[in-house]
Every structure is written in structure tokens, then in C-alpha cells.
Design an enzyme around this catalytic site. Structure first.
Site, PDB file in Angstrom:
ATOM      1  N   PRO A 100       5.349   4.853   7.327  1.00 20.06           N
ATOM      2  CG  PRO A 100       5.546   7.022   6.535  1.00 20.06           C
ATOM      3  CD  PRO A 100       6.266   5.727   6.604  1.00 20.06           C
ATOM      4  CB  THR A 118       5.067   3.623   2.647  1.00 15.19           C
ATOM      5  OG1 THR A 118       4.972   2.868   3.851  1.00 15.19           O
ATOM      6  CG2 THR A 118       5.040   5.088   2.977  1.00 15.19           C
ATOM      7  N   GLY A 119       3.447   0.877   1.307  1.00 19.47           N
ATOM      8  CA  GLY A 119       3.647  -0.369   0.587  1.00 19.47           C
ATOM      9  C   GLY A 119       4.299  -1.473   1.398  1.00 19.47           C
ATOM     10  CE  LYS A 120       3.790  -0.191   7.288  1.00 22.58           C
ATOM     11  NZ  LYS A 120       3.221   1.010   6.647  1.00 22.58           N
ATOM     12  CB  THR A 121       0.567  -4.951   3.081  1.00 24.23           C
ATOM     13  OG1 THR A 121       0.275  -4.316   4.321  1.00 24.23           O
ATOM     14  CG2 THR A 121      -0.156  -6.267   3.002  1.00 24.23           C
ATOM     15  CG  HIS A 147      13.759  25.216   8.104  1.00 21.59           C
ATOM     16  ND1 HIS A 147      13.382  25.997   9.177  1.00 21.59           N
ATOM     17  CD2 HIS A 147      14.337  24.112   8.637  1.00 21.59           C
ATOM     18  CE1 HIS A 147      13.723  25.389  10.294  1.00 21.59           C
ATOM     19  NE2 HIS A 147      14.305  24.232   9.993  1.00 21.59           N
ATOM     20  CD  GLU A 148      15.056  20.665   6.555  1.00 28.94           C
ATOM     21  OE1 GLU A 148      16.205  20.308   6.882  1.00 28.94           O
ATOM     22  OE2 GLU A 148      14.133  20.794   7.383  1.00 28.94           O
ATOM     23  CG  HIS A 177      18.828  22.974   9.149  1.00 27.22           C
ATOM     24  ND1 HIS A 177      19.159  23.534  10.350  1.00 27.22           N
ATOM     25  CD2 HIS A 177      17.489  22.728   9.210  1.00 27.22           C
ATOM     26  CE1 HIS A 177      18.075  23.638  11.102  1.00 27.22           C
ATOM     27  NE2 HIS A 177      17.043  23.156  10.428  1.00 27.22           N
ATOM     28  CG  ASP A 230      15.683  23.266  13.815  1.00 23.28           C
ATOM     29  OD1 ASP A 230      15.956  22.055  13.810  1.00 23.28           O
ATOM     30  OD2 ASP A 230      15.272  23.895  12.822  1.00 23.28           O
TER      31      ASP A 230
HETATM   32  P1  ADP Z   1       1.006  -0.345   4.009  1.00 20.61           P
HETATM   33  O1  ADP Z   1       0.961  -1.811   4.291  1.00 20.61           O
HETATM   34  O2  ADP Z   1       2.383   0.242   4.117  1.00 20.61           O
HETATM   35  O3  ADP Z   1       0.022   0.454   4.788  1.00 20.61           O
HETATM   36  P2  ADP Z   1       0.001  -1.218   1.515  1.00 20.61           P
HETATM   37  O4  ADP Z   1       1.058  -2.160   1.086  1.00 20.61           O
HETATM   38  O5  ADP Z   1      -1.197  -1.826   2.134  1.00 20.61           O
HETATM   39  O6  ADP Z   1       0.597  -0.121   2.485  1.00 20.61           O
HETATM   40  O7  ADP Z   1      -0.407  -0.295   0.290  1.00 20.61           O
HETATM   41  C1  ADP Z   1      -1.738  -0.164  -0.142  1.00 20.61           C
HETATM   42  C2  ADP Z   1      -1.814  -0.077  -1.629  1.00 20.61           C
HETATM   43  O8  ADP Z   1      -1.180   1.099  -2.105  1.00 20.61           O
HETATM   44  C3  ADP Z   1      -1.080  -1.211  -2.316  1.00 20.61           C
HETATM   45  O9  ADP Z   1      -1.908  -2.296  -2.498  1.00 20.61           O
HETATM   46  C4  ADP Z   1      -0.664  -0.586  -3.628  1.00 20.61           C
HETATM   47  O10 ADP Z   1      -1.709  -0.642  -4.565  1.00 20.61           O
HETATM   48  C5  ADP Z   1      -0.427   0.848  -3.263  1.00 20.61           C
HETATM   49  N1  ADP Z   1       0.985   1.075  -2.955  1.00 20.61           N
HETATM   50  C6  ADP Z   1       1.482   1.440  -1.752  1.00 20.61           C
HETATM   51  N2  ADP Z   1       2.812   1.589  -1.807  1.00 20.61           N
HETATM   52  C7  ADP Z   1       3.181   1.297  -3.060  1.00 20.61           C
HETATM   53  C8  ADP Z   1       4.434   1.278  -3.725  1.00 20.61           C
HETATM   54  N3  ADP Z   1       5.582   1.590  -3.087  1.00 20.61           N
HETATM   55  N4  ADP Z   1       4.463   0.933  -5.022  1.00 20.61           N
HETATM   56  C9  ADP Z   1       3.306   0.630  -5.656  1.00 20.61           C
HETATM   57  N5  ADP Z   1       2.101   0.640  -5.099  1.00 20.61           N
HETATM   58  C10 ADP Z   1       2.018   0.977  -3.804  1.00 20.61           C
HETATM   59 ZN    ZN Z   2      15.121  22.764  11.187  1.00 19.98          ZN
HETATM   60 MG    MG Z   3      -0.553  -2.665   5.402  1.00 16.01          MG
END
Ligand code: ADP
Ligand code: ZN
Ligand code: MG
Length: 652
Positions: free
Chosen positions: A245, A248-251, A464-465, A468, A540
């Protein structure tokens, strides 16, 4: 699983504006400009020619008519004095009128003609004696607005639309050339800005996504010592797809990989590839890969790859530009040779619509899931983001982490920032717990509300969980429960995971019945523990109905109907239903099928209710523990079962 009410589901296909150009023949922008110029010149030509034709044949210009005799000024004077002029009309320089008796004159070719109508041209500055003369000989005379002015007006009126059209065409032609220049320079400069930076980010800056980090360690190792991997002929990671989502910190993870390995980081966003004119996206991809290869070992990061990598030929107005870009990407990824240690990392929050070609071996064949963090993860992220923030002694990060279920890293970074801003506004020397509470309230009321659930919601989801999980553990013939979580994933607000011991190729009746009981365990737990039921069981119930229906119609598992298949036959080759709509059984049989399905589902639901009622203490224990930890593994679950001395029972 506990499903979020999906009425407000986000649309699956974003509609972009400005997708490439709307030029369907797909020529280059330069050609387009030239064609436009040619077209406009042609238009001008056509209009000019037709205008002169109209002028030539138009009946309004009486001057050219054969019956009108051209008379010299002196002849006209004499005719007036002879009393032969009936009338005269003044129009600019021209005088026209009728003779009383026709006069023999010579026309333009010198042949003699007999004319009654005459035309002559006045003297340049008018003739002061003429009017007096006409009065004397009682010639009727009148004046009309000058034909010359009229003609000018005519020309303007004729040309006005044309002028407008030409103006518009030139405007667009110039603009097209301008955008084209803009784009070629834009593509370059943008590439240069984002290319090859060396991030200082490391894995210590990322928290709460340990599994993803663990998966990426290998990539770091490879980039640090490519020779080691190449010498042993090991499989080199080429493309890694980060799925999770937003926020979550992908970048952040991708940058951390580059930072850990100390290699340059080349990044571009998928949407940046697509929102330009034809041909530029593909050349940008080429550019990006060329530069990354030169800097090898290095990382290429493609954010929002779904913008480029959607399945080809999926939409009606297929976007040539996007396909070209995607094809170029595939070509580039196949074109690495073994000496080049470039790893391509891509990120998306929608992996389902991706073109299959992208996921083939040698391309993005590794998927790393980046999940929403549980409270431990959120605590770790809070610690990272409060590293440089002076905290008052009363701040309890654990409480904050617990109060923010569903929040992702970006939300938490935002929360810390808001709290710090509040503290600054209040002229405090440190950020207090109160600042955090106020900031959280503010974020929760705000427009872009992150997914944070209320106490009551969390309670329902936890029960709920737990339902299950507990029904799963109390029965034989089911796959072992490996994990229960109330951390949201996709549309699910809670998930219970089962892992089959082996791949199963056929299912016993007992297995299917136990499946029904566990699937209904969520709804049953809501009923038993809370006393009312919610919409969370939607998914479900769909599963339950599908299984029960097939037990009756396909697998002959209903005593009442016996061992007969009522299912629609499928085309053995295409896998599609052969005779859709035409059932091979009566209305009465259909009713019995429905009754049997109902009976099977009802029996399973009763069984789930009775299992949960007789193990109420265990159910409470799991729900409580789930609220506390948000995620429970098999070991923790078993411990709760032992503590409350619950014993697995046999089949129903
Ligand atoms: P995504 O690319 O998944 O949309 P980003 O990497 O751009 O998310 O996250 C945006 C900001 O949120 C990051 O620059 C960081 O400051 C913070 N952040 C998001 N996820 C994390 C994490 N797992 N740990 C620490 N900081 C996070
Ligand atoms: Zn369920
Ligand atoms: Mg991103």
C-alpha cells in the site's frame, strides 16, 4: 477474513489526461508540424481560388456586362446636352445609367455595339459643373455608397473566417513545434536531475517491514560484491518488484538498498514516462538504462510501474505511447549482459493488473511484499522519526504505537511532524504527549484520513478473526492455522492464514465441511461474543456458498439428491461453460438443490456456533491477545489453547 465494506472502493483504472498525443497516425512531432504547415498553405490556396471564381461569376459586378457601353467623358457630356441621358447613378468614381435612345459605341474589342446602358469614369477630383449640367437638362441622378469601399468590406468579410482559420492553424503549428522543443529538452533535464544520486539512506532508516528488508539483503550483497556472485555462476537478481500500500516505505526501501550497497540510484516514476508525447517515453527508458549501465553497479528504481506496465491491449483506447515504453523496458531488461550488475527495483500498489511479460523470469521475477506495520513496527518507525525530535519525558511511544492501528510509515512520519509543529506553536521546548494526542485527533478528523479503526471496530474484527482461527484449530481435517492478524491488508481489515500441509488434488467431504465451519467461524464469533453481526463476513459467505453449492451439484455430496452431477458441463478445451442458461434439470430439482445448499450451510454455521460457545474462554483469550499484539503466530495461538485447556474435537 474480515472485509471492509466496499461501497467506497477506489476505481481500479485511473484515467489519465494527456496520454501521449491524440494523433492517431502516430507520426513524429516534427512531421506533424510540417504537415500542419502544408495543410494550411493548401487551405489558403483553395480559398483564394474559389474566392476569385466567385468574384468572376458573381452577377453583382455590372461593369463587366456586355450590354453596358463604355462612354468617354466628352461623349457623355454631349449626350447630356443632346437630352439623350435618362438618368445617372454616382458610385465612387463610376457613373452608370441609361440612354433614352440606344447609342452606337465600340466595346473593348473594338467591335461596334448598340447599347442603352452606359458607364463612365469620373474625373479624378469630381466635376463641379456636372451636377449643374444634369439639373439643366433634367437628368435624374442619384448617389450610392462608393463601390470601392464596398469592395474592401466584401474582401474583409470574405477573408475574415479564413484569417481566423489560418491564425488558429499557425498558432497550433507554432505551439506544436514549441512543445516538441520543450519535451526534448525536458526529457533530458529531468533525466539528469533524477539520475545517479547516491542516497545516504540505509536499512536503519526503515522499520516495521522486516520481511521485505530480509528479502532485499541479498540484492545488497550482490551489488556490493558482484564478482563473487558471477564467479560462482549464481542466479543474479535482475528485477525486484516491491508491492504494498502507499506510504509503507517502498521508495524508502529502494533507496536504502542503494545506500547500503553504496551504489548510484537512478530513479524515475512510471507516470513520468507516460505523460509525454509519442516516442519520448521509450527514449527516456533507453537513456535511463544507458546511464545506469555506465555507472554499474547501480540501481534503477521505477516508481508506479503500473502506469507503464498495465496489461497491453487492455483498454479500448490503447495508448501507443505506454506500449512503446513498456516494450522498451522489456527490451532493456533482456539486454543486460552478465558483466553489468544493475538491479532494477520497481514499486506498485496494484500488482494484479501488471502485464504478465513484466513478471517473466529475467525480469521482475522477485516479488517483495511490503505490509502495513503492526504495533511493534509502528513503534520502531516512531523511534526512527523521533530521533531528532526533543521529546518530553511524559511521551509514551508505546501508547502512540498502540493508538494508531492501520497507519503506515508515511502516516507516522506525518504524525510526528504535526506534533512537533504543535509544540513549536505552543512555544514548548519539547514535544509532549499532549501534542501527539492533539496531532492524532487532528489527522483523524482531517480530509486525508489514514485507515485508523475505532475501538468497537477493532473489537469486532478481533473476535471475527479469532472465530476463524479457533474453529480452524478445534477441528481435524483442516489446514493448520499459521497466522492471525488484525493489521489491514488490501480490502481485508483482518486475515487468518492457513497453510496446507501438502498440495491437495482432491478434497474429502469432511475437509470441505470443516472448511465451511472455519469460514463461518468469523460470523459465528461475532454472534457469540458481541451479539450482533456485521458486513465483514461478505467474502466468507461468498466462499461458503460456492463450496456448498459445488458439494451438491458437482460432487454428489448431498444424501437427498444422491451421486448425481447437476453442474453445467464445461468445454474441456476452453474451460468455458458450454450451454449457459439451459439447465438439464427441472425447476423442482433446482429447488431441492437450493434447499440442500441451505441445509449444508446451516449445519456448518450451527457447528461453528456450538464450537465457539463451548470454548468461549479460549475465544476471548485469542481476541484479547490479538488486540494486544495485532498479529499472532501458530505458537502463540497454541499457547492460548493450552492455557485455557481447550481440546481439539473430531469431525461434525
Ligand atoms: P511508498 O513509496 O511505499 O509510497 P515512501 O517510501 O515514499 O512510501 O514513504 C514516504 C515516507 O514515509 C518516507 O520518506 C518515510 O519518511 C516514511 N516511511 C514510510 N514507510 C516507512 C518505514 N517503513 N520506516 C520508516 N519510515 C517510513
Ligand atoms: Zn472472515
Ligand atoms: Mg513511493
Amino acid at each position: 477474513m474480515y472485509q471492509r465494506n466496499t461501497d467506497d472502493q477506489s476505481p481500479t483504472g485511473r484515467q489519465r489526461s494527456g496520454d501521449g498525443s491524440n494523433d492517431s497516425n502516430g507520426g513524429s512531432p516534427r512531421n506533424n508540424g510540417r504537415q500542419l504547415l502544408k495543410l494550411s498553405l493548401l487551405l489558403v490556396g483553395i480559398v483564394l481560388i474559389s474566392w476569385s471564381f466567385i468574384q468572376f461569376f458573381s452577377p453583382g459586378s455590372s461593369v463587366n456586362e456586355q450590354s453596358v457601353g463604355e462612354v468617354p467623358y466628352s461623349v457623355f457630356y454631349k449626350q447630356v446636352q443632346a437630352g439623350n441621358v435618362k438618368d445617372a447613378t454616382f458610385q465612387g468614381q463610376d457613373i452608370t445609367g441609361d440612354f433614352k435612345n440606344a447609342l452606337s459605341l465600340t466595346d473593348a474589342n473594338g467591335t461596334p455595339v448598340l447599347t442603352k446602358q452606359y458607364h463612365l469614369t469620373q474625373l479624378p477630383y469630381g466635376d463641379p459643373n456636372l451636377i449643374a449640367l444634369l439639373n439643366t437638362y433634367h437628368v435624374q441622378y442619384q448617389a450610392k455608397p462608393a463601390a470601392g469601399q464596398n469592395l474592401l468590406l466584401n474582401i474583409v468579410l470574405t477573408f475574415l473566417p479564413l484569417i481566423v482559420v489560418i491564425g488558429v492553424i499557425f498558432f497550433f503549428a507554432r505551439r506544436a513545434t514549441k512543445t516538441q522543443q520543450d519535451i526534448s529538452s525536458f526529457g533530458k533535464s529531468k533525466a539528469r536531475v533524477e539520475l545517479g544520486d547516491r542516497p545516504g539512506t540505509t536499512f536503519t532508516d526503515v522499520a516495521g517491514v522486516d520481511e521485505a528488508k530480509y528479502d532485499l539483503v541479498e540484492v545488497v550483497e550482490f551489488l556490493k560484491t558482484p564478482e563473487k556472485f558471477q564467479r560462482l555462476g549464481g542466479k543474479i537478481p535482475r528485477g525486484v518488484l516491491l508491492v504494498g500500500p502507499p506510504g509503507t516505505g517502498k521508495t524508502l526501501l529502494a533507496r536504502a538498498v542503494a545506500g547500503e550497497a553504496r551504489v548510484p540510484f537512478f530513479s524515475m516514476s512510471g507516470s513520468a514516462f507516460v505523460e509525454v508525447l509519442v516516442g519520448v517515453g521509450a527514449s527516456r527508458v533507453r537513456d535511463l538504462f544507458d546511464q545506469a549501465k555506465k555507472a554499474s553497479p547501480s540501481i534503477i528504481f521505477i516508481d508506479e510501474i503500473d502506469a507503464v506496465g498495465r496489461q497491453r491491449g487492455f483498454s479500448i483506447n490503447s495508448n501507443d505511447e505506454r506500449e512503446q515504453t513498456l516494450n522498451q523496458l522489456l527490451v532493456e531488461m533482456d539486454g543486460f549482459d552478465t558483466r553489468q550488475s544493475v538491479v532494477v527495483i520497481a514499486a506498485t500498489n496494484r500488482p494484479d493488473g501488471l502485464d504478465k511479460a513484466l513478471l517473466r523470469p529475467g525480469r521482475f521475477d522477485r516479488q517483495v511484499t511490503v505490509e502495513r506495520p503492526d504495533w511493534n513496527g509502528r513503534l520502531a518507525i516512531l523511534k526512527i522519526h523521533t530521533r531528532n525530535v526533543p521529546l518530553a519525558t511524559n511521551v509514551d511511544l508505546i501508547t502512540i504505537a498502540r493508538a494508531t492501528p492501520g497507519m503506515v510509515g508515511a502516516d507516522i512520519a506525518n504524525l510526528v511532524n504535526e506534533a512537533a509543529l504543535l509544540a513549536a506553536r505552543r512555544n514548548l521546548i519539547a514535544v509532549t504527549q499532549n501534542c501527539f494526542d492533539a496531532a492524532l485527533d487532528r489527522i483523524l478528523i482531517g480530509a486525508e484520513r489514514p485507515l485508523v479503526l475505532s475501538e468497537a471496530d477493532l473489537n469486532v474484527i478481533a473476535y471475527h478473526e479469532s472465530g476463524h482461527a479457533l474453529t480452524g484449530m478445534l477441528q481435524d481435517y483442516v489446514d493448520p492455522v499459521t497466522k492471525v492478524t488484525i493489521v489491514p491488508r488490501g480490502q481485508a481489515l483482518g486475515v487468518t492464514q492457513y497453510t496446507p500441509i501438502d498440495d491437495r488434488y482432491n478434497y474429502s467431504k469432511e475437509y470441505l465441511e470443516a472448511q465451511l465451519v472455519t469460514a463461518l467461524g468469523g460470523r459465528a464469533a461475532e454472534q457469540v461474543a458481541i451479539g450482533h453481526i456485521t458486513t465483514g463476513a461478505e467474502n466468507d459467505l461468498q466462499r461458503v456458498t460456492a463450496i456448498a453449492r459445488q458439494m451438491v451439484t458437482r460432487w454428489g455430496m448431498s444424501e437427498r439428491l444422491g451421486t448425481i452431477s447437476f453442474s453445467e458441463r464445461e468445454d474441456p478445451f476452453a474451460g468455458t461453460v458450454l450451454s449457459s442458461g439451459s439447465r438439464e434439470y427441472s425447476e423442482q430439482t433446482a429447488n431441492i438443490i437450493d434447499e440442500e445448499v441451505n441445509r449444508i450451510v446451516k449445519r456448518a454455521y450451527d457447528r461453528a456456533i456450538s464450537l465457539l460457545t463451548s470454548h468461549r474462554e479460549t475465544l476471548n483469550g485469542i481476541a484479547r491477545s490479538l488486540r494486544l499484539h495485532e498479529t499472532l503466530d501458530a505458537r502463540q495461538l497454541r499457547a492460548i489453547l493450552e492455557d485455557t485447556s481447550a481440546v481439539p474435537t473430531g469431525p461434525l
